[in-house]
Motif scaffolding. Structure first.
Motif, PDB file in Angstrom:
ATOM      1  N   PRO A 109     -21.780 -39.690  87.013  1.00 48.98           N
ATOM      2  CA  PRO A 109     -21.436 -38.768  88.099  1.00 48.98           C
ATOM      3  C   PRO A 109     -21.223 -37.335  87.638  1.00 48.98           C
ATOM      4  O   PRO A 109     -21.423 -36.410  88.423  1.00 48.98           O
ATOM      5  CB  PRO A 109     -20.154 -39.356  88.687  1.00 48.98           C
ATOM      6  N   VAL A 110     -20.818 -37.138  86.395  1.00 47.84           N
ATOM      7  CA  VAL A 110     -20.648 -35.757  85.962  1.00 47.84           C
ATOM      8  C   VAL A 110     -21.938 -35.197  85.376  1.00 47.84           C
ATOM      9  O   VAL A 110     -21.977 -34.025  85.006  1.00 47.84           O
ATOM     10  CB  VAL A 110     -19.481 -35.583  84.949  1.00 47.84           C
ATOM     11  N   GLY A 111     -22.981 -36.030  85.274  1.00 48.02           N
ATOM     12  CA  GLY A 111     -24.281 -35.514  84.883  1.00 48.02           C
ATOM     13  C   GLY A 111     -24.621 -35.672  83.412  1.00 48.02           C
ATOM     14  O   GLY A 111     -25.526 -35.012  82.913  1.00 48.02           O
ATOM     15  N   ASN A 112     -23.909 -36.548  82.695  1.00 44.05           N
ATOM     16  CA  ASN A 112     -24.227 -36.691  81.280  1.00 44.05           C
ATOM     17  C   ASN A 112     -25.555 -37.383  81.074  1.00 44.05           C
ATOM     18  O   ASN A 112     -25.836 -38.403  81.687  1.00 44.05           O
ATOM     19  CB  ASN A 112     -23.128 -37.502  80.577  1.00 44.05           C
TER      20      ASN A 112
END
Lengths: 422, 219, 360
Positions: A109-112
């Motif tokens: 969800p944070v884009g990692n």
């Protein structure tokens, strides 16, 4: 002089950490959603296979080398440096239980981009000596003999001769000035050599000017899989040299996942310069020929057919619609499996896993995910465009006593080529 | 120092210190991350990095692979918490007063009744998330001291704020001091923990989209 | 001058009927929420009370407290109290002046030593030996300490005497302090407010005269009967606060609709006083009813609590400038430390030993 293995490994970590890596580690909130996307977790429910957890040593190095508090703690002697034992313990996590499939990178969800980071972590793992024996052997073979499976030019020549006899057409080898250089993968040459007559017939019908190269026919890149840019560059360099020697316009990347990643995306960065040619995936080329009207098929395969998306070709490669366009020509009973497209699940054997003997039980176990996908649609045939996936699928289906045929897409198209106009 | 003097201090010097540490810490971290740089790829792009990166910033909140029950719980509770938190923070009149003083402009508030609901929702979601963090094997493996610290620092402003609005437990003066202090604590610690994700998430999602977009993959 | 007849006689002489007197006692009892029989008890006690001596010392004050007490629209109910006490010294109200006035105080202090009630309004300056406020050549500091010695109890009337008030506001050039900062060995009751509500003063005195002791006090020494609750908790505009309806300027629609004044700086939530219930000007109203936020005048340091017009949630200092400077500092640190980190990365790249098959 030569630094210690661990030092070399840590140095590689420090080298590899860039803006994205630092940002990813900063942003991770320990939500564990990446576990839900990784078949090694979902099929075993073992938390140690949580993707971001596989990166723990790399994260510590980032903290200690690149963050204010980490550097302060280290200076005060309060930091916990990464040890050789730790890297040894992490080896199975980084290699056996990760195919670099990149599904976790979609889920975070944070884009990692976790797969991006695993790839980088392998640079340090291999530099510190902590890579699986099977993968080391495959890489050694690839560097020394030209193929991780020990396939050499003689094998290729034998297959070429066979193909010429079968098709009645000639297979160009080392032809200067051809438009396209066809590259293959060891697995194709060894197990699925039908690919050679298949492309010969297709290119003949489509009027494609092509050739193979005797000194650059192997696309599989164990260097990428083991995670060494140095070794990957050496392997890739052979194709680049051959292509530039033959002055081709395009190099065709074969039905092999990591060959595409190596050739198309990492290649120029590995050798440090842009190519003098373009790279096109065989499926991309076939679709292009189809759209130009140069690829004509007749007849169909009425079996209930589905497509397994090879991770490196589709999700990490961007060749998504093309296989479907081609299947539309010959498969009236085509049905997508659940999560088809860029969200499809890995076959479990990519990224070097298939070369690691000790990983076999795990790989077989996690095939249950693919089995579930197939059970949901009741397919009779699986089509795919990666010889490693093909092999892994066959293996998994056999273990699960599933009576499903596995077919390569290029071969399928070739089987339905309309006869040449007289 | 009597309570009135303490209140004046936390609204004044205390807030200045917190703002100084937060703003300098966050601007340091965000720029520092990006300054490490990213090697420009020499391969031929198939798509636009920038457009894909920007699009992923909002798309990642909505588009994800299908999840299991535990994943759905995390996403639901996490979304409810964030939504409730932001609405409460940005649309309560008393908060807009603070932001107007700092930014120079304000905006319309939502009725108090709505904020009562969003505050309760975010508190409940946060408690549920903590429980899950203790119970779920994956989260248990991943969690460290920082996770529990961040949770506490986030929870305290919500709790004290709700108590302040509803007059629960202590008198208004005490609760206002506690609420303001809890926010200052959060601000001071945030840049150095995973709470920095409040800004770094934009860069992370951008990188994710850019890397995929370069290859022509829509994530 | 010193008529110590019983109160009953005094009142009768003044033409105050027993009925009026009983009404006053009932009003006092109800104001202080005393039990039902108390009105009678108060009446009985006060009727027989010998008028105690009360000395009123005025220090650094504006005389507002006296004005509040004596300026009542309905005649005599508050000023009635003056008929129950013997006010032996009060700058504004006494007839005498000069040496005669001073002697009057000295005599009262001597005669009723240990028994007189000391009322103080105004803060006490302490810098430079208390030279900033003197009466008859003596500093307030000196006068207070002398008068406190023989007092039975001290009533600090108004926020200046109770907490230091206006003169104590930053930078406090006179070193002003409250009575309780100087006197530690006598019971002190703080009747804060700027000024206090008249009925609060009279209520406290009535309680003392009836029961011989000070009423229950809060942690700031204020009578709980009048200071237990905040303005916020009894404000008639509270429903608007609870709905989130606020006036944003002094003549906008919200203001004209009588909405909550929080955003115009009302300090009601953190202020304790009886304004919302007892009200002012004989019950006519109180500041919020008139459309202006509470100043918090019965609380310590209310002059130094930030602007009267800044809402309680808003900062009392400049945050914007601090944030701007901090951003620049953060960017600077990032550039500096980022350069160091890039150098470290470059160094690692240079230290890279090319991997060969031999390393596998």
């Amino acid at each position: 002089m030569a630094t210690s293995s661990l030092q070399r490994g840590i140095n590689a970590f420090v080298e590899q950490i860039d803006g994205p890596v630092a940002t990813f580690f900063t942003s991770c909130v320990h939500c564990g959603l990446c576990a839900d996307a990784c078949l090694f977790y979902t099929e075993t429910q073992d938390p140690q296979y949580t993707p971001i957890h596989k990166l723990a040593p790399l994260r510590r190095v980032w903290q200690q080398e690149y963050t204010f508090w980490g550097k302060l703690m280290s200076r005060l002697g309060l930091g916990k440096p990464v040890t050789d034992a730790e890297l040894a313990a992490w080896e199975p996590l980084v290699y056996d239980s990760c195919t670099l499939c990149g599904r976790c990178s979609l889920a975070c969800p944070v884009g990692n981009d976790i797969a991006y980071m695993v790839r980088k972590m392998r640079e340090g793992m291999v530099a510190s000596g902590h890579a699986p024996e099977g993968l080391k052997n495959a890489t050694r073979r690839a560097i020394e003999t030209g193929s991780p499976m020990g396939v050499n030019l003689n094998t290729l020549l034998a297959h070429i001769k066979h193909a010429e006899k079968e098709t009645g057409l000639s297979v160009p080898l080392d032809k200067q000035g051809a438009d396209y250089l066809m590259v293959l993968s060891s697995a194709e040459i060894a197990e699925y050599s039908e690919i050679i007559p298949a492309v010969t017939r297709i290119f003949h019908q489509a009027g494609v000017s092509w050739t193979m190269a005797s000194d650059g026919f192997e696309g599989t890149n164990s260097g990428i899989q083991i995670g060494s840019s140095d070794l990957a560059a050496e392997l890739l360099g052979r194709i680049v040299q051959a292509a530039e020697r033959l002055k081709v316009k395009y190099v065709i990347s074969p039905e092999c996942g990591h060959a595409y990643t190596a050739l198309r995306w990492e290649g120029p960065n590995l050798i440090g310069r842009p190519y003098g040619f373009q790279v096109i995936h065989i499926i991309e080329l076939l679709d292009q020929l189809r759209s130009e009207g140069r690829l004509r098929t007749e007849g169909v395969d009425v079996t209930r057919m589905t497509f397994h998306d090879p991770c490196q070709m589709v999700r990490r490669g961007g060749v998504i619609e093309q296989p479907r366009n081609l299947l539309n020509m010959v498969a009236p009973n085509f049905v997508e499996m659940p999560d088809a497209g860029i969200q499809n699940w890995c076959c479990g054997g990519g990224g070097g896993v298939s070369a690691i003997a000790r990983a076999e039980p795990l790989r077989i176990k996690v095939f249950s995910r693919k089995k579930a996908q197939l059970d949901a649609i009741g397919a009779d045939t699986i089509v795919t465009s990666c010889s490693n996936c093909r092999s892994m699928l066959q293996d998994g289906l056999e273990h699960n006593h599933m009576d499903i045929n596995v077919v390569g897409l290029t071969e399928l198209i070739a089987e339905h080529l309309a006869p040449a106009a007289k | 120092m009597n309570p009135q003097e303490l209140l004046y201090w936390v609204r004044g010097t205390g807030l200045q210190i917190a703002a100084a540490v937060f703003v300098s810490g966050m601007s340091y971290r965000m720029l520092h991350l990006v300054l490490l740089g990213r090697k420009k790829s020499l391969a031929t792009p198939r798509g636009s990095e920038w457009r894909s990166g920007l699009r992923t910033i909002w798309r990642r909140s909505l588009v994800m692979p299908e999840l299991t029950a535990r994943g759905r719980f995390t996403v639901t509770a996490g979304s409810l918490f964030h939504l409730g938190f932001f609405i409460t923070l940005l649309f309560l009149s008393q908060h807009i007063d603070v932001l107007r003083a700092i930014l120079g402009f304000g905006w319309p508030a939502l009725p108090r009744g709505v904020i009562d609901i969003t505050a309760i929702l975010s508190i409940a979601a946060l408690i549920a998330l903590l429980a899950h963090r203790f119970m779920d094997p994956v989260k248990r493996l991943l969690s460290d001291f920082q996770d529990y610290l961040s949770w506490t620092l986030t929870f305290l402003p919500l709790l004290t704020g709700f108590m302040l609005l509803r007059g629960i437990g202590f008198d208004y003066l005490t609760l206002l001091i506690l609420h303001t202090l809890s926010i200052e604590l959060l601000l001071v610690v945030a840049p150095f923990t995973k709470l920095a994700h409040m800004l770094s998430i934009f860069a992370a999602r951008w990188y994710n989209g850019a890397i995929a977009g370069f290859k022509g993959v829509k994530v | 001058m010193k008529d110590h007849d019983t109160l009953e006689h005094r009142l009768a002489e003044q033409g105050i009927s027993r009925r009026s007197f009983l009404k006053f006692c009932a009003a006092m009892a109800s104001l202080m929420a005393l039990p039902p029989g108390s009105a009678t008890a108060i009446a009985a006690a006060l009727a027989q009370a010998k008028r105690p001596s009360v000395i009123w010392l005025s220090f650094q004050e504006c005389t507002g407290c006296t004005e509040s007490l004596t300026r009542s629209h309905s005649p005599t109910l508050e000023s009635l109290i003056f008929d129950m006490i013997s006010l032996d010294y009060h700058h504004t109200l006494q007839a005498a002046s000069g040496f005669a006035a001073e002697k009057s105080r000295d005599d009262a202090m001597k005669e009723y030593y240990g028994k007189y009630l000391l009322l103080v309004d105004g803060s006490i300056p302490t810098k430079n030996g208390g030279a900033y406020s003197t009466i008859a050549g003596r500093s307030n500091l000196d006068l207070l300490q002398e008068a406190a010695k023989g007092a039975a109890a001290i009533v600090a009337v108004g926020t200046c005497a109770a907490f230091g008030g206006l003169p104590m506001a930053r930078p406090n050039p006179t070193g002003a302090v409250a009575v309780s900062d100087l006197i530690k060995d006598k019971p002190i009751i703080n009747i804060s407010g700027c000024p206090p509500i008249p009925a609060v003063i009279t209520g406290v005195l009535a309680h003392y005269l009836t029961f011989g002791e000070l009423p229950a006090l809060d942690e700031l020494g204020r009578p709980k009967a009048f200071y237990a609750e905040t303005i916020h908790d009894r404000c008639y505009r509270r429903p608007f606060y609870d709905q989130g309806k606020f006036a944003k300027t002094f003549d906008d629609e919200g203001a004209r609709n009588g909405w909550c004044l929080y955003e115009l700086g009302c300090k009601g939530p953190t202020t304790r006083n009886a304004c919302t219930t007892t009200k002012w000007n004989g019950g006519a109203g109180f500041p919020i009813e008139a459309g202006h936020g509470c100043l918090g005048c019965s609380e310590p340091n209310f002059w130094d609590a930030g602007s009267f017009y800044t809402p309680l949630s808003a900062p009392t200092a400049d945050i914007t400038t601090v944030a701007k400077i901090a951003a620049v500092a953060g960017v600077g640190a990032a550039v500096a430390l980022g350069a160091l980190d890039r150098a470290k990365k470059r160094q690692a790249q240079q230290a890279h030993e090319k991997l060969t098959v031999k390393d596998l």
